[in-house]
Design an enzyme around this catalytic site. Structure first.
Site, mmCIF file in Angstrom:
data_model
loop_
_atom_site.group_PDB
_atom_site.id
_atom_site.type_symbol
_atom_site.label_atom_id
_atom_site.label_comp_id
_atom_site.label_asym_id
_atom_site.label_seq_id
_atom_site.Cartn_x
_atom_site.Cartn_y
_atom_site.Cartn_z
ATOM 1 N N ARG A 188 -22.284 -119.445 19.154
ATOM 2 C CA ARG A 188 -22.885 -118.316 19.857
ATOM 3 C C ARG A 188 -22.702 -118.530 21.357
ATOM 4 O O ARG A 188 -22.944 -119.624 21.868
ATOM 5 C CB ARG A 188 -24.375 -118.205 19.523
ATOM 6 C CG ARG A 188 -24.664 -117.958 18.050
ATOM 7 C CD ARG A 188 -24.189 -116.604 17.591
ATOM 8 N NE ARG A 188 -24.475 -116.369 16.181
ATOM 9 C CZ ARG A 188 -24.051 -115.325 15.499
ATOM 10 N NH1 ARG A 188 -23.311 -114.413 16.101
ATOM 11 N NH2 ARG A 188 -24.350 -115.182 14.226
ATOM 12 N N GLY A 194 -22.556 -107.779 10.496
ATOM 13 C CA GLY A 194 -23.257 -108.263 11.683
ATOM 14 C C GLY A 194 -23.202 -109.753 11.907
ATOM 15 O O GLY A 194 -24.061 -110.310 12.604
ATOM 16 N N LYS A 208 -8.284 -101.502 12.611
ATOM 17 C CA LYS A 208 -9.515 -101.302 11.837
ATOM 18 C C LYS A 208 -9.261 -100.087 10.952
ATOM 19 O O LYS A 208 -9.239 -98.951 11.442
ATOM 20 C CB LYS A 208 -10.691 -101.044 12.788
ATOM 21 C CG LYS A 208 -12.010 -100.727 12.100
ATOM 22 C CD LYS A 208 -12.781 -101.977 11.778
ATOM 23 C CE LYS A 208 -14.183 -101.640 11.266
ATOM 24 N NZ LYS A 208 -14.983 -102.842 11.022
#
EC number: 6.3.3.3
Length: 212
Positions: A185, A13, A33
Site C-alpha cells: 500500500r 476493490g 478494459k
C-alpha cells in the site's frame, strides 16, 4: 507473438487496476478494459492512463461502457444493452497488451456467461491479484481452482497489501503457483511512487516468459 496478460483478482476493490497500471508502465504495454461498469467517476482506463503515464494511443477503447457501477450483467440490463461475446475478442496491438477483467473470476457478463468463461476461450496467461490480509488463503485457493478447472494458464499470483509471509507461503505452496511479488500500500498513490514500488518489489523477467 507479443506479450499478453489478463489481470484478474480474488475480489473487487483489491488494487488490480493499480497493479495493471504498474505493469502497463513497466512493459510499455497497451491496456484494454473489455467492459467498464460505472462512468460517473474516473474509469479504470483513465486511472491506468494517469498512473502508467500511457499515451491515449496505448489505452484501447472498451468494448462496452456501462453507466451503473455494478456487475456487468446487471449494468448491461439496466442500460438495455446485450453483451455479445463476439465483441470481446482481445485486440492485437503492436506490442504488449494488458487486459483487465472486472471484480473476480466468476463475475457474470450475462446471465449465462462468466468472465472466467471468456478467459478460458482466450487462453491468455492470467495474473491473479490477491490480498495479503485475513481470508485471502481461502479466496485465492478457490480462485486458483476455478482457473485450473477451466484450463486457464496462470502466470502467477501478485499480492497486494501489507506483508504477511505466512499467508503468501501457504498460498504459493498449496496452490502450487508462482509468487510474482507484492505491491505494498502506498501512502501517496502517484505515478512516480507506483513505478518505484514495482521496480523494488517485482522482477520484470518474471513477466517476460509465459507458461508453455
Amino acid at each position: 507473438m507479443s506479450l499478453r496478460f489478463v489481470i484478474s483478482g480474488t475480489d473487487t476493490g483489491i488494487g488490480k487496476t493499480v497493479f495493471a497500471a504498474a505493469l502497463t508502465h513497466a512493459l510499455e504495454a497497451h491496456y484494454w478494459k473489455p467492459v467498464q461498469s460505472g462512468l460517473e467517476e474516473e474509469t479504470d482506463s483513465q486511472t491506468v492512463a494517469r498512473l502508467a503515464g500511457a499515451s491515449h494511443a496505448r489505452i484501447l477503447p472498451e468494448a462496452y461502457r456501462l453507466k451503473t457501477p455494478a456487475s456487468p450483467h446487471l449494468s448491461a440490463r439496466l442500460d438495455n444493452v446485450s453483451i455479445d461475446p463476439a465483441r470481446l475478442l482481445p485486440p492485437r496491438p503492436d506490442g504488449p497488451l494488458v487486459i483487465e477483467g472486472a471484480g473476480g473470476l466468476l463475475v457474470p457478463l450475462t446471465d449465462r456467461l462468466l468472465f472466467a468463461d471468456i478467459f478460458a476461450l482466450w487462453q491468455i496467461p492470467l495474473i491473479l491479484c490477491a490480498r495479503t490480509a485475513l481470508g485471502t488463503i481461502n479466496h485465492t485457493l478457490l480462485s486458483l481452482e476455478a482457473l485450473r478447472h477451466r484450463a486457464i494458464p496462470v502466470q502467477g499470483v501478485v499480492f497486494i497489501g501489507d506483508e504477511d509471509r505466512e499467508n503468501e507461503r501457504v498460498i504459493t505452496d498449496i496452490g502450487a503457483v508462482r509468487r510474482l511479488g507484492r505491491l505494498p500500500r502506498l501512502p501517496e498513490l502517484t505515478p512516480e511512487a507506483l513505478h518505484q514500488a514495482f521496480a523494488q518489489h517485482f522482477n520484470l523477467a518474471d513477466f517476460l516468459e509465459v507458461p508453455a
